[in-house]
Scaffold this motif. Structure first.
Motif, PDB file in Angstrom:
ATOM      1  N   ASN A 187       0.831  -1.196   0.000  1.00 33.38           N
ATOM      2  CA  ASN A 187       0.000   0.000   0.000  1.00 33.38           C
ATOM      3  C   ASN A 187       0.871   1.253   0.000  1.00 33.38           C
ATOM      4  O   ASN A 187       1.888   1.315   0.692  1.00 33.38           O
ATOM      5  N   VAL A 188       0.474   2.226  -0.812  1.00 36.87           N
ATOM      6  CA  VAL A 188       1.126   3.530  -0.858  1.00 36.87           C
ATOM      7  C   VAL A 188       0.041   4.584  -0.744  1.00 36.87           C
ATOM      8  O   VAL A 188      -0.935   4.559  -1.492  1.00 36.87           O
ATOM      9  N   SER A 189       0.190   5.506   0.204  1.00 38.19           N
ATOM     10  CA  SER A 189      -0.822   6.547   0.364  1.00 38.19           C
ATOM     11  C   SER A 189      -0.149   7.881   0.649  1.00 38.19           C
ATOM     12  O   SER A 189       0.932   7.947   1.231  1.00 38.19           O
ATOM     13  N   LEU A 190      -0.820   8.932   0.202  1.00 34.64           N
ATOM     14  CA  LEU A 190      -0.373  10.296   0.453  1.00 34.64           C
ATOM     15  C   LEU A 190      -1.458  11.005   1.246  1.00 34.64           C
ATOM     16  O   LEU A 190      -2.633  10.960   0.881  1.00 34.64           O
ATOM     17  N   TYR A 191      -1.081  11.633   2.350  1.00 31.70           N
ATOM     18  CA  TYR A 191      -2.092  12.307   3.163  1.00 31.70           C
ATOM     19  C   TYR A 191      -1.484  13.544   3.811  1.00 31.70           C
ATOM     20  O   TYR A 191      -0.263  13.735   3.831  1.00 31.70           O
ATOM     21  N   ASN A 192      -2.366  14.389   4.330  1.00 33.27           N
ATOM     22  CA  ASN A 192      -1.942  15.573   5.065  1.00 33.27           C
ATOM     23  C   ASN A 192      -1.914  15.264   6.555  1.00 33.27           C
ATOM     24  O   ASN A 192      -2.896  14.777   7.109  1.00 33.27           O
ATOM     25  N   ARG A 193      -0.795  15.536   7.186  1.00 27.39           N
ATOM     26  CA  ARG A 193      -0.673  15.337   8.625  1.00 27.39           C
ATOM     27  C   ARG A 193      -0.520  16.688   9.303  1.00 27.39           C
ATOM     28  O   ARG A 193       0.229  17.536   8.826  1.00 27.39           O
ATOM     29  N   MET A 194      -1.236  16.875  10.404  1.00 28.50           N
ATOM     30  CA  MET A 194      -1.123  18.116  11.154  1.00 28.50           C
ATOM     31  C   MET A 194      -0.044  17.965  12.205  1.00 28.50           C
ATOM     32  O   MET A 194      -0.168  17.153  13.116  1.00 28.50           O
ATOM     33  N   ASP A 195       1.047  18.698  12.063  1.00 28.40           N
ATOM     34  CA  ASP A 195       2.068  18.775  13.098  1.00 28.40           C
ATOM     35  C   ASP A 195       1.845  20.090  13.834  1.00 28.40           C
ATOM     36  O   ASP A 195       2.297  21.152  13.404  1.00 28.40           O
ATOM     37  N   ILE A 196       1.139  19.971  14.949  1.00 29.13           N
ATOM     38  CA  ILE A 196       0.648  21.134  15.690  1.00 29.13           C
ATOM     39  C   ILE A 196      -0.236  21.940  14.734  1.00 29.13           C
ATOM     40  O   ILE A 196      -1.305  21.482  14.370  1.00 29.13           O
ATOM     41  N   ASN A 197       0.182  23.092  14.244  1.00 26.82           N
ATOM     42  CA  ASN A 197      -0.694  23.861  13.350  1.00 26.82           C
ATOM     43  C   ASN A 197      -0.167  23.918  11.923  1.00 26.82           C
ATOM     44  O   ASN A 197      -0.573  24.776  11.153  1.00 26.82           O
ATOM     45  N   THR A 198       0.739  23.036  11.590  1.00 34.12           N
ATOM     46  CA  THR A 198       1.318  23.042  10.256  1.00 34.12           C
ATOM     47  C   THR A 198       0.921  21.769   9.520  1.00 34.12           C
ATOM     48  O   THR A 198       1.091  20.663  10.030  1.00 34.12           O
TER      49      THR A 198
END
Length: 786
Positions: free
Chosen positions: A83-94
């Motif tokens: 599996n390969v996936s691309l996602y947005n991760r929130m690092d605090i507010n970034t």
């Protein structure tokens, strides 16, 4: 050949294998992927075709991400990318773009292992990986090849390779993972955390977590870091000593009733003192309160005295009567059809009390489309409504869109509780929301007002009771009602308790004071700070879009209390000032048990392990390794060894809660272990006496161990064994002796088994140390003495 004979042949073949000593090499470790940093030569992961490339705009392509992952972590050739996936991760507010790659090993279609790697999709840095290996037979070896100190060297070396820009900006958090006892089975994992340092102070919101096994392999690596955070370089306005004095002055320990769920009978509430961690602004010295955690309990109950009596158990309600009870007290929308009515009886496994209830559900439809539902739970013997939930997906025709005022909703919630729990209102207090929370609930986007009621007896809050109400902000109807009130008796006169100062002293021994940066606020909504949990919930519900409402990350330097690493969850007995175990209610200690008389002893490592799990008691700092072990001590050691170090659970409603032996009462420290051993057929009831203080000889210990392995019926067939020890004619339990000798759990003395020789605590610890290793390989014992 019938099934029983086939089973006997399996047992027979096992017996033959046990007639000789089993070499250590027979227990060779199973192969696991080498996950040290490095390249992977010869890896044959499935290639990704060009046309499969996802249409994403990131600096690191999918193919590049896979290549980088293999350069960071050694991925065995039999692990294929799944599996390969691309996602947005929130690092605090970034927001950060992240590639997540999953490499999987399968054998005959069964999942046997996986390696997951996460990469920053904009710069290619590895920000995490995890491993999983399906190896249920994995067992620790003692002493560990790599202890915690050595694991720190491995972790630092790995960190320097993976995140060279960060290696000089972190410091080991000495307490994190230090309270974990070594496992009695399964894989040993050293958990290490490296906190981000800002000048001389840590910022605990950013850290790097690393797990290293006892072979020196890095099993997981997680980077939680945000380089965009700005830190105001400030100096604390007080010393650590002054901060501790301020905390001592402002601390307000709270009286709370608790009930340990594995408490010896009779199970009853215990009055405890609680002190929540305190945070001080390091510059101003002001006590800090976090948004959303600042509610205050009203100083007065809902009423000065009871407004009614509690309904008594009567004849079970019918389904129709239960449904009508709900309609008499709550609004069920017109046109809602009753589609569910389930009756359930439940016997509490701890108290033995049986309760009965109706769970009833209605569905509201607009044509064929479901637009809402109502669910309620009613005590079938008293008619008390335990819960009510009503929800509609769309505004009903004619319903006003004008919001009701918070004060009106509050009044309605209070009146509801008075009506539903009239016998308890003199002990129920409204938990008043903070101004920030009231402002949030008054906002047009909030669809309900929520209220919590606290149960108190005298000055003591009852920890396990819970009453909650939510009111629809537009219709004014009750949306949710929940009342969980445990049935216990409380003293009419408040018991004498230790002083406030003694309670504070005890809790300040439990905590340590640290000076650190923390996030001042994560997110802002309508000009007010909200917690990360609330933000995530609002995004999930669609109230906010990802990235909306983000505030510039700010930090604050604070003094804060954090708990020290301890081996067991505890509470402070308010009457005695003694720490007690939250699970059992037994006496506990904040200090790890240490024995002063085992340094340099031939069985030091085995004794240390047993002491860590309290399988052997330490008195006056001594474990007395050369003292003969008693039957009670041996049973406790055996049961803990079989149960991965956990105490067994006995339920008060079960027959097992009754004492099965005349000389082991329910208040004995050996009771749960002896009862559990009896349930597992490790011991027999015999004449009804157990003799817990009796001495144990080698023959009795051999029989107990063989029973625990499940081979006692086999051991009774003495003719199956080639008895090599000289004193076989003096040994009654010949088969048992042959098995423990053959497995290397016990050893011979000058070629003799010496069956009647009494066993010391050190010898017992060594035997069970080896039992832990052997039992993992014999986990599928073919026979039990049932």
């Amino acid at each position: 050949m019938n099934k029983r004979n086939k089973q006997w042949l399996v047992a027979l073949s096992t017996a033959v294998a046990l007639t000789a000593a089993v070499p250590a090499a027979a227990y060779a470790d199973k192969a696991v992927p080498d996950l040290r940093a490095g390249t992977t030569e010869g890896s044959s992961a499935v290639p990704i075709k060009a046309e499969e490339t996802a249409p994403v705009n990131t600096a690191i392509s999918k193919e590049k991400a896979i290549s980088l992952a293999k350069s960071y972590v050694s991925i065995p050739a039999d692990y294929k990318i799944q599996n390969v996936s691309l996602y947005n991760r929130m690092d605090i507010n970034t927001k950060r773009n992240v590639w997540n790659l999953s490499f999987v090993k399968t054998v005959n279609g069964k999942h046997k292992g996986s390696i997951e790697v996460s990469l920053d999709a904009d710069n290619g840095d590895m920000i995490g990986f995890n491993t999983y290996i399906d190896d249920p037979g994995a067992k620790p070896s003692y002493p560990l090849k790599v202890n915690r100190e050595k694991a720190q060297e491995v972790a630092l070396s790995f960190l320097a390779k993976m995140s060279p820009r960060l290696k000089d900006q972190v410091r080991l958090n000495a307490d994190y993972g230090a309270d974990a006892k070594p496992p009695l089975n399964g894989q040993v994992r050293h958990s290490l955390r490296y906190d981000r340092m800002v000048g001389e102070f840590p910022f605990v919101g950013n850290y790097i977590d690393i797990e290293v096994d006892s072979e020196g392999r890095v099993l997981s690596y997680q980077v939680n870091w945000n380089a965009d955070i700005k830190f105001e370089q400030v100096k604390p306005g007080m010393t650590m000593t002054e901060a501790m004095a301020k905390i001592r002055e402002t601390a307000k320990p709270e009286l709370v009733y608790v009930v340990p769920y594995q408490m010896k009978q009779p199970r009853k509430p215990v009055l405890s003192y609680e002190l929540q961690p305190i945070v001080l602004d390091a510059v101003t010295g002001e006590v800090q309160q976090s948004a959303g955690n600042s509610s205050q309990i009203s100083t007065a109950p809902l009423a000065e005295k009871a407004l009614g009596t509690k309904p008594k158990n009567g004849k079970n309600l019918t389904r129709e009567q239960a449904a009508q009870t709900v309609k008499d007290h709550f609004t069920v929308p017109a046109g809602a059809a009753q589609e569910q009515a389930n009756y359930n009886e439940y016997t509490d496994e701890y108290s033995g009390i049986t309760t009965a209830e109706w769970n009833i559900g209605w569905t509201l439809k607009d044509g064929d489309k479901e637009i809402g539902n109502v669910n309620a739970s009613v005590d079938s013997r008293t008619g008390i409504i335990r819960s009510f939930n009503s929800y509609t997906w769309q505004q009903q025709a004619g319903q006003s869109m004008k919001r009701i005022a918070y004060a009106d909703a509050r009044t309605k919630a209070v009146e509801l509780v008075k009506k539903q729990l009239p016998w308890l209102v003199q002990e129920l207090y409204l938990s008043e929301p903070s101004e920030v929370e009231i402002k949030r609930m008054n906002d047009e986007q909030s669809s309900e007002y929520s209220f919590r009621f606290v149960h108190k007896v005298g000055d003591a809050r009852i920890d396990y009771n819970n009453v909650r109400v939510s009111i629809d902000a537009y219709s004014g109807e009750v949306r949710n009602y929940y009342a969980n009130i445990a049935e216990f008796d409380y003293p009419e006169q408040a018991p004498a308790v230790i002083s406030r100062d003694k309670a504070v002293d005890a809790w300040l021994d439990y905590y340590k004071l640290e000076l650190t940066y923390v996030l001042d606020s994560d997110f802002v909504w309508n000009g007010s700070p909200i917690s990360r949990e609330k933000y995530n919930l609002m995004v999930a519900s669609g109230e906010l879009q990802p990235g909306e409402g983000l505030a510039e990350p700010k930090t604050k330097l604070v003094f804060r209390l954090v708990s020290k690493p301890i081996d067991e969850p505890v509470f402070l007995d308010a009457q005695t000032g003694q720490w007690r175990n939250q699970t059992t209610g037994d006496a506990a200690s904040l200090e790890k048990p240490q024995a002063s008389d085992i340094e340099g002893h031939w069985a030091q490592r085995e004794l240390e392990l047993m002491v860590a799990y309290k399988a052997l008691d330490v008195a006056d700092g001594k474990v007395r390794p050369n003292q003969v072990i008693t039957r009670g001590e041996l049973i406790k050691m055996l049961v803990l060894s079989m149960n991965s170090g956990r105490s067994p659970i006995l339920y008060s409603g079960a027959e097992s809660a009754k004492s099965s032996f005349d000389d082991v009462s329910a208040d004995s420290s050996y009771f749960v272990y002896v009862q559990n051993a009896l349930e597992q057929n490790l011991i027999d009831r015999g004449d009804g006496s157990f003799n817990p203080e009796g001495k144990v000889d080698r023959e009795e210990m051999a029989e107990l161990i063989v029973r625990a392995l499940g081979y006692n019926p086999l051991a009774e067939r003495n003719e199956l064994f080639n008895l090599t020890f000289k004193d076989a004619d003096k040994t009654e339990q010949k088969g048992q002796a042959a098995i423990v000798i053959g497995l290397g759990i016990m050893s011979l003395k000058d070629g003799n088994f010496v069956p009647d020789r009494e066993v010391t605590r050190a010898e017992a610890a060594a035997a069970f140390f080896r039992f832990l290793s052997v039992s993992a390989d014999l986990k599928e014992a073919p026979l039990r003495n049932d």
